[in-house]
Design a protein around this motif. Sequence first.
Motif, mmCIF file in Angstrom:
data_model
loop_
_atom_site.group_PDB
_atom_site.id
_atom_site.type_symbol
_atom_site.label_atom_id
_atom_site.label_comp_id
_atom_site.label_asym_id
_atom_site.label_seq_id
_atom_site.Cartn_x
_atom_site.Cartn_y
_atom_site.Cartn_z
ATOM 1 N N TYR A 102 -64.827 -34.629 40.465
ATOM 2 C CA TYR A 102 -65.464 -33.457 41.068
ATOM 3 C C TYR A 102 -66.953 -33.512 40.755
ATOM 4 O O TYR A 102 -67.348 -33.464 39.590
ATOM 5 C CB TYR A 102 -64.858 -32.167 40.508
ATOM 6 N N GLY A 103 -67.756 -33.640 41.804
ATOM 7 C CA GLY A 103 -69.206 -33.650 41.607
ATOM 8 C C GLY A 103 -69.814 -32.393 42.184
ATOM 9 O O GLY A 103 -69.998 -31.395 41.504
ATOM 10 N N CYS A 104 -70.097 -32.442 43.480
ATOM 11 C CA CYS A 104 -70.774 -31.308 44.124
ATOM 12 C C CYS A 104 -69.789 -30.289 44.715
ATOM 13 O O CYS A 104 -70.092 -29.115 44.816
ATOM 14 C CB CYS A 104 -71.687 -31.822 45.229
ATOM 15 N N GLY A 105 -68.633 -30.779 45.150
ATOM 16 C CA GLY A 105 -67.668 -29.887 45.804
ATOM 17 C C GLY A 105 -68.026 -29.538 47.228
ATOM 18 O O GLY A 105 -67.364 -28.717 47.861
ATOM 19 N N GLY A 133 -68.911 -32.186 49.629
ATOM 20 C CA GLY A 133 -68.897 -33.380 50.477
ATOM 21 C C GLY A 133 -70.219 -34.114 50.509
ATOM 22 O O GLY A 133 -70.466 -34.909 51.408
ATOM 23 N N GLN A 134 -71.070 -33.880 49.507
ATOM 24 C CA GLN A 134 -72.422 -34.446 49.550
ATOM 25 C C GLN A 134 -72.665 -35.599 48.578
ATOM 26 O O GLN A 134 -73.611 -36.363 48.779
ATOM 27 C CB GLN A 134 -73.445 -33.347 49.229
ATOM 28 N N CYS A 135 -71.864 -35.730 47.522
ATOM 29 C CA CYS A 135 -72.234 -36.710 46.481
ATOM 30 C C CYS A 135 -71.356 -37.948 46.463
ATOM 31 O O CYS A 135 -71.752 -38.982 45.935
ATOM 32 C CB CYS A 135 -72.213 -36.048 45.110
ATOM 33 N N GLY A 136 -70.143 -37.863 46.974
ATOM 34 C CA GLY A 136 -69.268 -39.032 47.048
ATOM 35 C C GLY A 136 -68.406 -39.269 45.824
ATOM 36 O O GLY A 136 -67.580 -40.190 45.823
ATOM 37 N N ALA A 137 -68.555 -38.464 44.780
ATOM 38 C CA ALA A 137 -67.790 -38.710 43.546
ATOM 39 C C ALA A 137 -66.279 -38.615 43.754
ATOM 40 O O ALA A 137 -65.501 -39.231 43.033
ATOM 41 C CB ALA A 137 -68.222 -37.715 42.468
ATOM 42 N N CYS A 138 -65.870 -37.842 44.749
ATOM 43 C CA CYS A 138 -64.447 -37.574 44.965
ATOM 44 C C CYS A 138 -63.799 -38.505 45.995
ATOM 45 O O CYS A 138 -62.674 -38.255 46.420
ATOM 46 C CB CYS A 138 -64.288 -36.139 45.467
ATOM 47 N N THR A 139 -64.494 -39.568 46.386
ATOM 48 C CA THR A 139 -64.043 -40.383 47.519
ATOM 49 C C THR A 139 -62.648 -40.981 47.313
ATOM 50 O O THR A 139 -62.338 -41.527 46.257
ATOM 51 C CB THR A 139 -65.056 -41.511 47.805
ATOM 52 N N ALA A 148 -62.544 -36.066 49.268
ATOM 53 C CA ALA A 148 -61.363 -35.264 48.962
ATOM 54 C C ALA A 148 -61.683 -33.820 48.611
ATOM 55 O O ALA A 148 -60.809 -32.956 48.687
ATOM 56 C CB ALA A 148 -60.589 -35.914 47.816
ATOM 57 N N CYS A 149 -62.937 -33.531 48.234
ATOM 58 C CA CYS A 149 -63.277 -32.164 47.817
ATOM 59 C C CYS A 149 -63.362 -31.196 48.984
ATOM 60 O O CYS A 149 -63.350 -29.983 48.781
ATOM 61 C CB CYS A 149 -64.586 -32.140 47.037
ATOM 62 N N VAL A 150 -63.470 -31.725 50.195
ATOM 63 C CA VAL A 150 -63.599 -30.822 51.350
ATOM 64 C C VAL A 150 -62.423 -30.971 52.329
ATOM 65 O O VAL A 150 -62.463 -30.419 53.423
ATOM 66 C CB VAL A 150 -64.939 -31.047 52.098
HETATM 67 FE FE1 FES Z 1 -69.301 -34.375 45.844
HETATM 68 FE FE2 FES Z 1 -66.818 -34.399 46.869
HETATM 69 S S1 FES Z 1 -67.426 -33.819 44.882
HETATM 70 S S2 FES Z 1 -68.631 -35.173 47.745
#
Ligand code: FES
Length: 170
Positions: free
Chosen positions: A45-48, A50-56, A66-68
């Motif tokens: 979980y990064g930004c929540g 869909g902007q940072c890619g941490a949840c890909t 996956a966060c969105v």
């Molecule tokens: Fe940043 Fe999903 S947590 S894109």
Amino acid sequence: MAAIPQFTHPIELLVNGANHRLTVGGSATLLQVLRNDLGLNGPKYGCGFGQCGACTVHVDGVAARACVIPAAKVQGRDITTLEGLGDRLRPHLVQSAFIQAQAAQCGYCLNGMIMTTVALLAQNPHPSQQAVRDALSGNLCRCGTHVEILAAVEHAVAMMANTTSDMAQR
Ligand code: FES
């Protein structure tokens, strides 16, 4: 005070080749279900937003945030997380390349970097430097490890080419 009703519903998800029947909250995201219900902590979980890619993760082989994504929306789809690529004993080629290139500082972005790279190389096994940069441009690394990450992807491309030529010679 009256209790706030919790709306839950059953869903079925195919994750890393295994089918899971779960009861989740109506607004649960795929990331929440993967991490909280299935214990798959590769996606972060990064930004929540869909902007940072941490949840890909991959949905039907395509990199997705996956966060969105509402968990209920990906029933019947083929979901792969970092854990589905490989493990410590049998890492995926791209995971090996990142380890060999030591392309990590804090490591938080690596899930997204690796999942995005795997999806890219499945589509284009010989990407140009620009194609790699374009593919990873939506994956943020706050440590500034971009040079090592690009080197790791280049290493993965070379490893893939060697594997393919080894197989062709057999
Ligand atoms: Fe940043 Fe999903 S947590 S894109």
